[in-house]
Design a protein around this motif. Structure first.
Motif, short mmCIF file in Angstrom:
data_model
loop_
_atom_site.label_atom_id
_atom_site.label_comp_id
_atom_site.label_asym_id
_atom_site.label_seq_id
_atom_site.Cartn_x
_atom_site.Cartn_y
_atom_site.Cartn_z
N TRP A 109 69.98 105.43 116.51
CA TRP A 109 69.41 104.63 117.60
C TRP A 109 70.01 104.99 118.95
N TYR A 155 66.84 105.28 122.91
CA TYR A 155 66.46 104.23 123.85
C TYR A 155 66.65 104.72 125.29
N ILE A 183 71.67 96.31 127.67
CA ILE A 183 72.35 96.67 126.43
C ILE A 183 73.84 96.80 126.69
N ILE A 196 76.58 95.38 120.13
CA ILE A 196 75.27 95.42 119.47
C ILE A 196 75.43 95.51 117.96
N ILE A 206 69.88 96.10 116.61
CA ILE A 206 69.49 97.30 115.88
C ILE A 206 68.54 96.90 114.75
N LEU A 241 66.72 100.81 118.29
CA LEU A 241 67.09 99.73 119.20
C LEU A 241 65.87 98.83 119.35
#
Length: 196
Positions: free
Chosen positions: A44, A48, A102, A107, A117, A134
């Motif tokens: 991920w 993003y 973010i 996260i 996630i 993400l």
């Protein structure tokens, strides 16, 4: 030709999943791999889009594709308005900011958070893999400007197309599963541009 310009505000009704291939993810040099083939928990981190201060954003082609897909559902005679939208639509913003930030250190896969996630199995060519994307929870918002040729597409038709884009097309990854859907909060005509 006469172009109309409109400001559109959208709000996510379903989670938005990122799956953007960044240029820095493609390298001519070999890199150390994390995870195993088909299950890379770090995947991920390369998919993003965020500004230097961590604000998430979308590229304009995400919205162009969504609106073009929405035009398939708006009829013009026996056909759809998709060819006219493809030919005349312009997304005027370089990037489209989302009202979410973010923090990589904080996260995880908790779906109750604004940004998390998304972990899900994906089958491709009869092979199952785990994908890490993400995700942004419903309620995300964005604003952007569009312009289009108004002699081909009336303002009320373009508004209907944008509504259909949110209802039936969405943006981001897993759209066929209903992710990335949104509603139109406002559709405001800003100006008319006449080209001779």
């Amino acid at each position: 030709m006469t172009f109309l310009r409109a400001r559109i505000k959208i709000r996510g009704t379903r989670p938005l999943l990122y799956n953007n291939m960044r240029l820095d993810a493609i390298s001519p040099f070999r890199k150390e791999k994390s995870g195993v083939p088909g299950n890379n928990p770090e995947e991920w981190k390369n998919t993003y889009l965020a500004t230097s201060n961590g604000q998430l954003y979308l590229k304009p082609d995400y919205l162009f594709s969504s609106i073009r897909s929405g035009a398939k559902h708006t009829k013009k005679g026996l056909g759809s308005l998709e060819p006219s939208v493809s030919a005349t639509l312009h997304i005027l913003d370089e990037i489209i900011l989302i009202n979410r930030h973010i923090s990589i250190d904080a996260i995880d896969d908790d779906h109750k958070k604004d940004v998390y996630i998304d972990v899900r199995p994906v089958t491709r060519n009869k092979v199952k893999n785990i994908r890490y994307r993400l995700a942004v929870s419903p309620g995300w918002e964005a604003e952007f400007d569009i312009a289009w040729e108004s002699t081909l597409i009336a303002r009320n038709q373009m508004q209907s197309i944008c509504i259909d884009a949110g209802l039936f097309a969405g943006i981001g990854d897993a759209r066929k599963l209903g992710y990335g859907r949104f509603e139109i909060c406002s559709f405001t005509i800003q100006e008319e541009i006449v080209n001779a």
